[in-house]
Every structure is written in structure tokens, then in C-alpha cells.
Design an enzyme around this catalytic site. Structure first.
Site, PDB file in Angstrom:
ATOM      1  N   ARG A  26      19.865 -31.724  27.531  1.00 42.33           N
ATOM      2  CA  ARG A  26      21.230 -31.227  27.244  1.00 42.33           C
ATOM      3  C   ARG A  26      22.318 -32.088  27.888  1.00 42.33           C
ATOM      4  O   ARG A  26      23.371 -31.585  28.267  1.00 42.33           O
ATOM      5  CB  ARG A  26      21.409 -29.776  27.695  1.00 42.33           C
ATOM      6  CG  ARG A  26      20.711 -28.779  26.806  1.00 42.33           C
ATOM      7  CD  ARG A  26      21.286 -27.374  26.990  1.00 42.33           C
ATOM      8  NE  ARG A  26      20.377 -26.371  26.446  1.00 42.33           N
ATOM      9  CZ  ARG A  26      20.307 -26.047  25.157  1.00 42.33           C
ATOM     10  NH1 ARG A  26      21.123 -26.598  24.286  1.00 42.33           N
ATOM     11  NH2 ARG A  26      19.437 -25.152  24.738  1.00 42.33           N
ATOM     12  N   ARG A  30      28.241 -28.932  26.412  1.00 42.62           N
ATOM     13  CA  ARG A  30      29.458 -28.285  26.895  1.00 42.62           C
ATOM     14  C   ARG A  30      29.904 -28.697  28.290  1.00 42.62           C
ATOM     15  O   ARG A  30      31.046 -28.455  28.670  1.00 42.62           O
ATOM     16  CB  ARG A  30      29.277 -26.759  26.851  1.00 42.62           C
ATOM     17  CG  ARG A  30      29.499 -26.171  25.468  1.00 42.62           C
ATOM     18  CD  ARG A  30      29.463 -24.666  25.515  1.00 42.62           C
ATOM     19  NE  ARG A  30      28.106 -24.166  25.711  1.00 42.62           N
ATOM     20  CZ  ARG A  30      27.803 -23.005  26.287  1.00 42.62           C
ATOM     21  NH1 ARG A  30      28.769 -22.235  26.760  1.00 42.62           N
ATOM     22  NH2 ARG A  30      26.549 -22.615  26.404  1.00 42.62           N
ATOM     23  N   ARG A  39      33.946 -31.615  19.582  1.00 43.08           N
ATOM     24  CA  ARG A  39      32.972 -30.773  18.884  1.00 43.08           C
ATOM     25  C   ARG A  39      33.588 -29.988  17.729  1.00 43.08           C
ATOM     26  O   ARG A  39      32.944 -29.747  16.714  1.00 43.08           O
ATOM     27  CB  ARG A  39      32.341 -29.851  19.927  1.00 43.08           C
ATOM     28  CG  ARG A  39      31.523 -28.737  19.426  1.00 43.08           C
ATOM     29  CD  ARG A  39      30.149 -29.090  18.958  1.00 43.08           C
ATOM     30  NE  ARG A  39      29.375 -27.882  19.167  1.00 43.08           N
ATOM     31  CZ  ARG A  39      29.569 -26.754  18.493  1.00 43.08           C
ATOM     32  NH1 ARG A  39      30.472 -26.708  17.558  1.00 43.08           N
ATOM     33  NH2 ARG A  39      28.853 -25.679  18.754  1.00 43.08           N
ATOM     34  N   ASP A  75      19.160 -29.487  16.995  1.00 47.98           N
ATOM     35  CA  ASP A  75      18.646 -28.213  17.509  1.00 47.98           C
ATOM     36  C   ASP A  75      17.252 -28.003  16.951  1.00 47.98           C
ATOM     37  O   ASP A  75      16.982 -28.395  15.809  1.00 47.98           O
ATOM     38  CB  ASP A  75      19.557 -27.053  17.098  1.00 47.98           C
ATOM     39  CG  ASP A  75      19.224 -25.778  17.857  1.00 47.98           C
ATOM     40  OD1 ASP A  75      19.944 -25.466  18.822  1.00 47.98           O
ATOM     41  OD2 ASP A  75      18.220 -25.116  17.505  1.00 47.98           O
ATOM     42  N   TYR A 144      10.930 -17.653  17.757  1.00 47.59           N
ATOM     43  CA  TYR A 144      12.236 -17.450  17.137  1.00 47.59           C
ATOM     44  C   TYR A 144      12.098 -16.740  15.792  1.00 47.59           C
ATOM     45  O   TYR A 144      12.840 -15.823  15.474  1.00 47.59           O
ATOM     46  CB  TYR A 144      12.965 -18.789  16.946  1.00 47.59           C
ATOM     47  CG  TYR A 144      13.482 -19.389  18.241  1.00 47.59           C
ATOM     48  CD1 TYR A 144      14.058 -18.591  19.228  1.00 47.59           C
ATOM     49  CD2 TYR A 144      13.414 -20.745  18.480  1.00 47.59           C
ATOM     50  CE1 TYR A 144      14.540 -19.136  20.408  1.00 47.59           C
ATOM     51  CE2 TYR A 144      13.899 -21.300  19.665  1.00 47.59           C
ATOM     52  CZ  TYR A 144      14.457 -20.483  20.622  1.00 47.59           C
ATOM     53  OH  TYR A 144      14.935 -21.029  21.782  1.00 47.59           O
TER      54      TYR A 144
END
Lengths: 336, 336
Positions: A26, A30, A39, A75, A144
């Protein structure tokens, strides 16, 4: 292989390196002001579908930090969007109609993701460090699809695995196909290595992982062998799965911060590289504390075959200046 | 010690047992229809403050399952309520004004909890199996006070620990006093053993736990030694902390489902009992699967010194019939 193999790739293969390579899970995201500026207001999946933007977001941390590898801005649910997976901000992946029965297999199709390959191609031309492509691990992707939203204990996924092993096996096979297609496409487009994020595999007891998931992971890793791109496998809480990841064919075993690297080395055995494993929250500590902890990580992995990283993703609240100093420390203290 | 030491206490001390004892973390709770019928609409902290009710809720699973130990119906935040800790349904402990600075130490006072001792006294008179009292572990309690609500990474707690070791040390000392007072009161009122739930200790790297928390755990365990009640220490994701728990003075080391008991035995060494460690979600599997998994747990801990339990608390969705059969299986397959 070239004589001047970049340090990241050399370390993946256990070869001599000029310095211990470092990147951060990551690293694009952010925590970076330039990320927040670029973004835009759309969803993460929308950003991933815009190759120029996704390439720029991938490049930002490489420019700022001087890390030894870029990791594709994408992702792990991207190959599953056709199943109705979305990523809710602050929540993570959500699925409108979760996987529950055999009929749901029909909805689990391999979909082309040309925008990913396009992003990779842009990056391959721009980057002077290797690019890491990635996918989710079989248990993580299944969790998921089956849970349909955040879960603490993955009870629904495990219950399916135990109550209908035949359906589980078909689900695993389908996910292996989808994962392999996605990983191969990334490498063929220009990625130099791949990481399989088996993020939640550590929710399983080792025997369950070994019986119900490891054969699928082995299939995926074997299906990548001919491409020659190093294969990294990582998940949190996987202290008892590290040996299994190595046996399944990982070239590099990622380690979370709970297992000291010297202990991980004993579990994994020789001939594999290790990646990790500084506690990501240590980046919130004062610099002298962070520096000591980084040195302890380096000291626990002497003799090469080590890629410095955090033991999980960069926390959004991380001050980028801390990561800058960390890269500098790893490079300067390991220069040979 | 009596010759007819109950199996639970005998196993805690590594002595011969007629059968492997079994109890379940959260055996009293929402999985039981009789619990849902009796509990009433109030908060959990209100129920804990009513000794007759708390005693009844403690007894329910003993009656239904025939487990070898009762565990007090209470909560690890009970000694901290004076700090403004509450338990929000579905969320867990929340704190109105979290612990942030030295001034907050003044709010962290030892408060009498006579209702707890009264509940224990009622139970000591009623029960024919040992009663387990409990407390939170030092890191776990600190994390509730500092985070003030649910946390994934305990970043605020760790940041405090690293940035102000002096304040952290005072916080640890205060929590040791409070914990010790609570545990001693429970044993003096009639509890036969205690469990320290260091539930989130596994969020720390082993070196951090060893440096910043283990001395406090050692103090608490040493402060209980004169009472002769076996001391159990448990937390999830603690695979690399098991040896530390043993060194700190635990008589029994609780193991989550991620570490096979034979592996845990090697880490803990001889002379300590082990508790655990069936995956709680396995209780949602069909009975033959559950039975096989229970047998595998028993097989991994041959030779006594084993208390059968789950590797974490009973899930609310568990069918009590599964736990009934599990107790029967453990008792019948280990009868000597």
C-alpha cells in the site's frame, strides 16, 4: 538474467545485492498527499479502470521514496467484478448476491481486464525499477465472495468449505483459473514479479489450509513457473502457514510482524527469500524508535534473500516523511 | 489438595485425570436459548451487577453441557467502569474519554465490585465443578482504554507505548494493581482458578510484548501465586507469545486454533498445561466434520496436561446441540 539484475529481483532469487531492497505494501494510497490530490472523487474501481491515472498513482511512491519496486495500483477484487463485487469506502469489498450454492458458479466467469494490462504497459515503459503485479489468494477471494461483506471469523466461508467439499473444490478451481489468467496477463504485459495476497488465509487452522486451499495455491504458483517472474505469497496471521507457502512453490514468503524473521527462516527453510516485516504501526512511533525497529528487522535477516517491507499495508495515517527516512536507512545500512 | 481433585484442576496442574476436562470460552451467552430467555433487556453490565442473575447465567451451560468448569458471567471491563467504560451491544467496550495523557491516570482508580464477589459466593455454594474467575490482560485492557472503541490495528495504543514509555509504564502498573485486586477478590470469594484474557496481545510483535507488557503480566501472575489457584493465560494470534506466557508464570497456556497443540507444546516446554484449541467456527460444521476435528485436537495433546476448549469464544450462531455432543465425545474418548 542480466548481470545488473535490480536489487529487488536479485533478492527474490537469493542472489547477491548491492543493498537490501525495500518497498511497502500500500505504498500507493491515502497516506500520500499527491495521491489524495490526484485520485479524484470516484470509487477505487473507477480509478483502476483509468490506465493513465492508475499508472500515475503507481509511480507516485516510487518517485517520492526511491523504493526498489513499484506495485501496481489495483485491487484483488478486480477479476471478480463481474460477480457483482464492489469496494465500499472504509468497508472493503461487498457483494450484492454472495456465493451460496452451485448455481453461483455460473456467475463466476473469467472477465477480460484490458485496462489492467494497459496500465502495466504504461508502467513498464516508464519505470526504472521492477513492477509487482498481484492477485488475491484462493481463500481470501473465496471469503469475499461467500461472506459478501466484512467478517471477523469467516464463519460462512468455513461452513461452506466443511459442509460441501465438492462445491468448495469447484469454487477453488474456478478461482485458480481466474487468478492465473490475471497474473499471467500482468506479467505478459510487463510486470516483473507477482505477489499473491492470501490476506485472510491465517483465519484457517493450518491443517484446514493445507487440506482445502494449499492445493489450489500450488496450482496457481505452478501455472506461473514458465514465466520466470518471482512469486511472493503473503498473508497476516500466517505464522503456521509459512512452511506451506514455501512448499506450494513461492519464491518469496511474506511475513507479518508477529513472526521474527529468524523464526520465519527456520520455518520456511533455505532456498527461499523472505519479505517483511516491520509492524506498520511502528511508522507512527518517534523516528528513533522506528529506526531501532527497522534495524532489528534487518538484523534478523542476515545473509541476503531479504526484501524489506512492512508486515502489512501502510496505514493511511502514516507520515510519508517516516517512510522516506526508512528507505534511506535500509539502503544506507545495508550497502555492500 | 484432595485426592479427588476435579479433572479441570488436576489437568491444570498436570496431574492424572479420569478424563480430559472440557469447558468453552463464552459458554454462557447468546448461543443458549435459556440465556436469551433470562438475560432481560438491560445492558450486559447491568446483568453483571445482579448477582442472582449473573449466577444463573453462569450455571446454565454447566447444567446443559456437563462441562468440567464454570466460568463467571462477567466482563473484563468491569474493574474499569469507573473510567467511563461501557459495553455497546455488537460493538464491544467503548470509552467516552479515552486514555490520552498523564492526567488520565487519576481517573484510573481501583473500584470495589462487591456484586462480583457476591456472584462468586453464590456459585461457590451451588456448583459441583470448579469456578473460573477472570480478568483482562494488561495490553488488552490498555487497548480498550486508549482506543476508546473498536480497533483493527491498535495503532493509538502502540503509538502511546512507543512515544511515552514512562506514561505507558505507569499505566501498566495501575492496571496490574486493578487486575490483581479483582482476581484476588474472585479467588478469595470462591473461584478455583483464573484466566487472564490477553485477547489482543497478539497484535504486538513478540519483542514489543516482551519489553513493554510481559513484566506487568509477570507481576500479576506472581501476585496470585500464594492463593494456589491455577492461572490460565490466553489470547488470539499469540503463536509467538506462548513461550512468554509460560515464562511469565502461567500454569496453563491457552492456545488459539492457529497453532496445533503439538507445536504449542514445543514452544511452551514441559511442566505447563495447555488449553484449547478447536476452531470455534468448526462448531458450525456438520457433526462428522466437527467430531473429526475434535479428535485431532485430542490426538495433538496426548499424555495429559490438556484442557479441551475452543480456540476462542463460542460464536453466538452455534447450535448448543453441537457443544453437547462435543462434551460427550471428549469425555467418552478420553476416559481412562
Amino acid at each position: 538474467m542480466r548481470a545488473d539484475l535490480p536489487p529487488f529481483l536479485a533478492a527474490c532469487l537469493g542472489r547477491p545485492v548491492a543493498h537490501t531492497p525495500v518497498w511497502f505494501m500500500r505504498q500507493a494510497g491515502r497516506s500520500l498527499p499527491e495521491y489524495r490530490a490526484k485520485r479524484g472523487p470516484g470509487s477505487i474501481l473507477e480509478a483502476i479502470r483509468r490506465p493513465e491515472l492508475a499508472a500515475e498513482l503507481t509511480l507516485q511512491p516510487v518517485r517520492r521514496y526511491g523504493v526498489d519496486a513499484a506495485v501496481l495500483f489495483s485491487d484483488i477484487v478486480v477479476p471478480l467484478v463481474d460477480f457483482g463485487v464492489d469496494v465500499a469506502p472504509g468497508t472493503g469489498p461487498v457483494v450484492e448476491r454472495p456465493f451460496r450454492s452451485r448455481a453461483d458458479l455460473d456467475r463466476l466467469r473469467q472477465v477480460p481486464t484490458p485496462f489492467v494490462e494497459e496500465t502495466v504497459a504504461i508502467l513498464a515503459a516508464e519505470l526504472d525499477v521492477p513492477l509487482i503485479g498481484f492477485s488475491g489468494g484462493p481463500f481470501t477471494l473465496a471469503s469475499y465472495l461467500v461472506e459478501g461483506g466484512p467478517s471477523r471469523d469467516y464463519a460462512t466461508t468455513k461452513a461452506l468449505m466443511w459442509s460441501d467439499p465438492g462445491l468448495w473444490s469447484e469454487l477453488m478451481g474456478r478461482l485458480a483459473d481466474i487468478t492465473l489468467a490475471s497474473l499471467r496477463a500482468q506479467v505478459l504485459a510487463g510486470a516483473s514479479a507477482v505477489q499473491i495476497f492470501e490476506s485472510w488465509g491465517g483465519a484457517l487452522a493450518p491443517e484446514d489450509y493445507r487440506t482445502s486451499v494449499l492445493p489450489t495455491l500450488t496450482t496457481v504458483l505452478a501455472g506461473m513457473a514458465d514465466l520466470g517472474a518471482p512469486r511472493i505469497v503473503f498473508g497476516v496471521n500466517t505464522g503456521e502457514l509459512l512452511a506451506g507457502f514455501a512448499e506450494a512453490g513461492a519464491d518469496v514468503v511474506g511475513v507479518d510482524w508477529r513472526v521474527p524473521l529468524d523464526v520465519a527462516r527456520r520455518r520456511v527453510g533455505p532456498g527461499k527469500a523472505l519479505q517483511g516485516n516491520l509492524d506498520p504501526t511502528a511508522c507512527l512511533a518517534p523516528w528513533p524508535v522506528l529506526a531501532d525497529k527497522a534495524r532489528a528487522v534487518l538484523a534478523a535477516a542476515p545473509g541476503g534473500g531479504h526484501i524489506f517491507n512492512l508486515g502489512h499495508g501502510v496505514l493511511p495515517s502514516t507520515d510519508p516523511a517516516q517512510l522516506e527516512r526508512l528507505v534511506e536507512l535500509v539502503h544506507s545500512e545495508t550497502s555492500r
